[in-house]
Design a protein around this motif. Structure first.
Motif, PDB file in Angstrom:
ATOM      1  N   GLY A  18      47.780  53.371  57.329  1.00 51.70           N
ATOM      2  CA  GLY A  18      47.072  52.743  57.540  1.00 51.70           C
ATOM      3  C   GLY A  18      46.047  52.374  57.264  1.00 51.70           C
ATOM      4  N   ILE A  19      45.586  53.351  56.278  1.00 52.46           N
ATOM      5  CA  ILE A  19      44.286  53.262  55.716  1.00 52.46           C
ATOM      6  C   ILE A  19      43.926  52.784  54.132  1.00 52.46           C
ATOM      7  CG2 ILE A  19      42.543  54.179  54.759  1.00 52.46           C
ATOM      8  CD1 ILE A  19      43.010  57.008  56.909  1.00 52.46           C
ATOM      9  N   ALA A  20      43.573  51.481  53.951  1.00 49.05           N
ATOM     10  CA  ALA A  20      43.432  50.592  52.759  1.00 49.05           C
ATOM     11  C   ALA A  20      42.481  51.502  51.817  1.00 49.05           C
ATOM     12  CB  ALA A  20      43.485  48.718  53.118  1.00 49.05           C
ATOM     13  N   LEU A  21      42.417  51.050  50.719  1.00 50.14           N
ATOM     14  CA  LEU A  21      41.505  51.965  50.004  1.00 50.14           C
ATOM     15  C   LEU A  21      40.881  50.555  49.015  1.00 50.14           C
ATOM     16  CD1 LEU A  21      43.095  54.901  48.821  1.00 50.14           C
ATOM     17  CD2 LEU A  21      41.720  54.687  50.646  1.00 50.14           C
ATOM     18  N   GLU A  22      39.791  50.797  48.708  1.00 51.00           N
ATOM     19  CA  GLU A  22      38.481  49.526  48.083  1.00 51.00           C
ATOM     20  C   GLU A  22      38.873  49.716  46.697  1.00 51.00           C
ATOM     21  OE1 GLU A  22      34.836  49.432  49.570  1.00 51.00           O
ATOM     22  OE2 GLU A  22      34.534  49.518  51.834  1.00 51.00           O
ATOM     23  N   THR A  23      38.456  51.069  46.337  1.00 48.38           N
ATOM     24  CA  THR A  23      39.235  51.236  44.714  1.00 48.38           C
ATOM     25  C   THR A  23      40.118  52.309  44.500  1.00 48.38           C
ATOM     26  OG1 THR A  23      36.865  52.143  44.144  1.00 48.38           O
ATOM     27  CG2 THR A  23      37.130  49.767  44.435  1.00 48.38           C
ATOM     28  N   VAL A  24      40.635  52.238  43.577  1.00 47.73           N
ATOM     29  CA  VAL A  24      41.469  53.438  43.095  1.00 47.73           C
ATOM     30  C   VAL A  24      41.598  53.410  41.635  1.00 47.73           C
ATOM     31  CG1 VAL A  24      43.715  54.702  43.832  1.00 47.73           C
ATOM     32  CG2 VAL A  24      42.765  53.273  44.932  1.00 47.73           C
ATOM     33  N   GLY A  25      41.295  54.716  40.762  1.00 53.73           N
ATOM     34  CA  GLY A  25      42.046  53.782  38.809  1.00 53.73           C
ATOM     35  C   GLY A  25      41.461  55.032  38.252  1.00 53.73           C
ATOM     36  N   PHE A  52      35.702  53.951  29.529  1.00 50.70           N
ATOM     37  CA  PHE A  52      35.488  52.178  30.591  1.00 50.70           C
ATOM     38  C   PHE A  52      36.033  52.821  32.077  1.00 50.70           C
ATOM     39  CE2 PHE A  52      37.154  49.625  26.915  1.00 50.70           C
ATOM     40  CZ  PHE A  52      37.185  48.466  27.713  1.00 50.70           C
ATOM     41  N   ALA A  53      35.646  51.781  33.383  1.00 50.42           N
ATOM     42  CA  ALA A  53      36.229  52.388  34.483  1.00 50.42           C
ATOM     43  C   ALA A  53      37.145  50.963  34.684  1.00 50.42           C
ATOM     44  CB  ALA A  53      35.123  52.375  34.736  1.00 50.42           C
ATOM     45  N   LEU A  54      38.365  51.563  35.299  1.00 52.10           N
ATOM     46  CA  LEU A  54      38.874  50.291  35.421  1.00 52.10           C
ATOM     47  C   LEU A  54      39.625  50.646  37.204  1.00 52.10           C
ATOM     48  CD1 LEU A  54      41.698  50.111  32.392  1.00 52.10           C
ATOM     49  CD2 LEU A  54      38.749  48.773  33.431  1.00 52.10           C
ATOM     50  N   SER A  55      39.330  50.324  37.781  1.00 57.55           N
ATOM     51  CA  SER A  55      40.057  49.788  39.512  1.00 57.55           C
ATOM     52  C   SER A  55      40.381  48.740  39.751  1.00 57.55           C
ATOM     53  CB  SER A  55      39.430  50.919  40.238  1.00 57.55           C
ATOM     54  OG  SER A  55      38.395  50.055  39.843  1.00 57.55           O
ATOM     55  N   VAL A  56      41.476  49.213  41.336  1.00 55.68           N
ATOM     56  CA  VAL A  56      42.259  47.891  41.518  1.00 55.68           C
ATOM     57  C   VAL A  56      41.828  47.900  43.223  1.00 55.68           C
ATOM     58  CG1 VAL A  56      43.534  46.512  39.782  1.00 55.68           C
ATOM     59  CG2 VAL A  56      44.284  48.735  41.472  1.00 55.68           C
ATOM     60  N   HIS A  98      50.227  44.679  41.378  1.00 54.72           N
ATOM     61  CA  HIS A  98      49.998  44.063  43.376  1.00 54.72           C
ATOM     62  C   HIS A  98      49.037  44.147  43.234  1.00 54.72           C
ATOM     63  CE1 HIS A  98      54.237  42.912  41.068  1.00 54.72           C
ATOM     64  NE2 HIS A  98      53.833  44.582  41.047  1.00 54.72           N
ATOM     65  N   ALA A  99      47.712  43.828  43.162  1.00 53.82           N
ATOM     66  CA  ALA A  99      46.224  44.318  44.032  1.00 53.82           C
ATOM     67  C   ALA A  99      45.586  43.141  44.494  1.00 53.82           C
ATOM     68  CB  ALA A  99      45.837  45.310  43.842  1.00 53.82           C
ATOM     69  N   GLU A 100      45.130  43.355  46.000  1.00 50.09           N
ATOM     70  CA  GLU A 100      43.525  42.341  46.463  1.00 50.09           C
ATOM     71  C   GLU A 100      42.813  41.637  45.347  1.00 50.09           C
ATOM     72  OE1 GLU A 100      43.640  41.844  49.968  1.00 50.09           O
ATOM     73  OE2 GLU A 100      45.500  41.264  50.051  1.00 50.09           O
ATOM     74  N   SER A 101      42.533  42.638  44.531  1.00 48.00           N
ATOM     75  CA  SER A 101      41.039  42.635  43.460  1.00 48.00           C
ATOM     76  C   SER A 101      40.774  44.381  43.267  1.00 48.00           C
ATOM     77  CB  SER A 101      40.246  42.794  44.665  1.00 48.00           C
ATOM     78  OG  SER A 101      40.035  44.450  45.416  1.00 48.00           O
ATOM     79  N   ALA A 102      40.482  43.724  42.109  1.00 50.87           N
ATOM     80  CA  ALA A 102      39.847  44.537  40.752  1.00 50.87           C
ATOM     81  C   ALA A 102      38.398  44.556  39.994  1.00 50.87           C
ATOM     82  CB  ALA A 102      40.807  44.047  40.135  1.00 50.87           C
ATOM     83  N   GLU A 103      38.402  45.887  39.327  1.00 50.44           N
ATOM     84  CA  GLU A 103      36.480  45.950  39.375  1.00 50.44           C
ATOM     85  C   GLU A 103      36.563  46.334  38.019  1.00 50.44           C
ATOM     86  OE1 GLU A 103      34.554  47.798  41.546  1.00 50.44           O
ATOM     87  OE2 GLU A 103      34.475  47.209  43.398  1.00 50.44           O
ATOM     88  N   MET A 104      36.031  46.702  37.311  1.00 48.40           N
ATOM     89  CA  MET A 104      36.671  47.068  35.860  1.00 48.40           C
ATOM     90  C   MET A 104      34.390  47.434  35.602  1.00 48.40           C
ATOM     91  SD  MET A 104      35.157  44.552  33.247  1.00 48.40           S
ATOM     92  CE  MET A 104      35.785  45.574  31.647  1.00 48.40           C
ATOM     93  N   TRP A 131      29.209  45.756  30.600  1.00 50.72           N
ATOM     94  CA  TRP A 131      29.801  44.574  30.925  1.00 50.72           C
ATOM     95  C   TRP A 131      30.785  45.262  32.440  1.00 50.72           C
ATOM     96  CZ3 TRP A 131      28.110  42.570  27.943  1.00 50.72           C
ATOM     97  CH2 TRP A 131      28.376  41.477  26.376  1.00 50.72           C
ATOM     98  N   HIS A 132      30.338  43.924  33.315  1.00 55.91           N
ATOM     99  CA  HIS A 132      30.990  45.000  33.997  1.00 55.91           C
ATOM    100  C   HIS A 132      31.555  43.673  35.022  1.00 55.91           C
ATOM    101  CE1 HIS A 132      26.675  43.961  35.644  1.00 55.91           C
ATOM    102  NE2 HIS A 132      26.261  44.764  35.072  1.00 55.91           N
ATOM    103  N   ALA A 133      32.591  42.927  36.211  1.00 54.41           N
ATOM    104  CA  ALA A 133      33.368  42.525  36.513  1.00 54.41           C
ATOM    105  C   ALA A 133      33.760  43.339  37.956  1.00 54.41           C
ATOM    106  CB  ALA A 133      34.061  41.897  35.760  1.00 54.41           C
ATOM    107  N   SER A 134      34.047  41.729  39.196  1.00 52.77           N
ATOM    108  CA  SER A 134      34.596  41.894  39.976  1.00 52.77           C
ATOM    109  C   SER A 134      35.756  41.150  40.413  1.00 52.77           C
ATOM    110  CB  SER A 134      34.060  42.621  41.308  1.00 52.77           C
ATOM    111  OG  SER A 134      33.172  41.685  41.651  1.00 52.77           O
ATOM    112  N   GLN A 135      36.955  40.581  40.871  1.00 50.81           N
ATOM    113  CA  GLN A 135      37.891  39.983  41.691  1.00 50.81           C
ATOM    114  C   GLN A 135      38.742  40.256  42.831  1.00 50.81           C
ATOM    115  OE1 GLN A 135      41.809  38.184  39.532  1.00 50.81           O
ATOM    116  NE2 GLN A 135      39.470  37.289  37.841  1.00 50.81           N
ATOM    117  N   SER A 136      38.084  39.345  43.698  1.00 51.44           N
ATOM    118  CA  SER A 136      39.160  39.419  44.322  1.00 51.44           C
ATOM    119  C   SER A 136      39.524  38.057  45.056  1.00 51.44           C
ATOM    120  CB  SER A 136      38.315  39.871  45.540  1.00 51.44           C
ATOM    121  OG  SER A 136      38.722  39.858  47.322  1.00 51.44           O
ATOM    122  N   GLU A 137      41.064  38.809  45.766  1.00 50.61           N
ATOM    123  CA  GLU A 137      41.767  36.975  46.276  1.00 50.61           C
ATOM    124  C   GLU A 137      40.947  36.635  46.899  1.00 50.61           C
ATOM    125  OE1 GLU A 137      46.694  36.256  47.714  1.00 50.61           O
ATOM    126  OE2 GLU A 137      46.176  38.490  46.929  1.00 50.61           O
TER     127      GLU A 137
END
Length: 271
Positions: A18-25, A52-56, A98-104, A131-137
């Protein structure tokens, strides 16, 4: 060897903790990259090595992500990478995982043509850029960059108390700017032009004697503490209404002290 072992997919297993993770990558991925968007002209591009650093995000129901897919998406990206399409890149990461958010983030060196100030002899100066960016549903998205700009600062106190000279040092102006999507994103070249004069004098990659005389005299006539450089840089950024917020960090690599001098400021424009 059991041929079924390579078809196992433990990442897709149900996780009951029952633990969601904010970023994995993944981080520290060095990859050949075509960069655009640093200059105002989109046709100006440079081939470089990006780190690069890439995570979802990962939902509480899933055990893990497929990290190999992050490399697959990076390799599959064919367009020059710049602020205008970082959100498209993140959308591809989210869809594949199939992730709700992503960062790079992508760290690289952009080379600026910098002729000497008097002789005008050409040379390339590298500017460290991220360059840095984030995106969330559900939480929106933002895009931006970080620049590390070298300048010279000459100590006002040293100039006042010395009979013959004043000590100077290389200083670094690190600026981070982000825009909420959608927004007009300034090319980093404009920020570089604004901030290279925040110290006592700009730094150039090639100096002949006439150029060196010009730079040292310019610095002597324009002394600046680290506090002065921070305030000059902040005023230059605040004067542009297209910049919503920024973070500045100035570091003087002191030439006659064993320590560095630092100053920082974060500024948000009232909406």
């Amino acid at each position: 060897m059991n041929s079924l072992s390579t078809n196992a997919d433990p990442q897709a297993e149900l996780d009951e903790r029952g633990i969601a993770l904010e970023t994995v990558g993944i981080d520290g991925v060095i990859y050949p990259t075509l960069i655009a968007g640093w200059e105002k002209d989109p046709s100006v591009q440079q081939r470089t090595l990006g780190t690069f650093a890439l995570s979802v995000s990962l939902s509480s129901q899933r055990r893990g992500i497929h990290m190999s897919r992050l490399i697959e998406d990076l390799h599959a990206w064919q367009d020059p990478l710049g602020p205008d399409n970082l959100q498209e890149f993140l959308s591809a990461l989210r869809q594949h995982q199939h992730a709700e958010s992503a960062e790079m983030s992508c760290r690289f060196t952009w080379f600026v043509s910098r002729p000497a100030p008097q002789t005008e002899l050409p040379a390339w100066q590298g500017i460290e850029t991220i360059w840095h960016a984030s995106q969330s549903e559900h939480g929106g998205s933002c895009t931006g960059y970080t620049l590390r700009i070298p300048v010279t600062t000459l100590c006002p106190c040293s100039r006042e108390i010395s009979d013959y000279d004043a000590h100077s040092q290389r200083s670094w102006i690190t600026v981070k700017i982000e825009w909420q999507t959608p927004a007009q994103i300034l090319p980093p070249a404009e920020i570089f032009e604004k901030l290279q004069h925040a110290g006592s004098a700009p730094i150039f990659p090639l100096l002949k004697r006439a150029d060196e005389r010009h730079v040292t005299m310019t610095a002597y006539e324009n002394p600046a503490f680290v506090e002065d450089a921070a305030r000059r840089a902040a005023l230059a950024l605040r004067s542009d209404p297209r910049i919503p917020c920024f973070h500045l960090h100035i570091r003087n690599e002191e030439s006659i002290h064993t320590h560095d001098a630092i100053a920082s400021i974060t500024s948000y424009r009232a909406s």
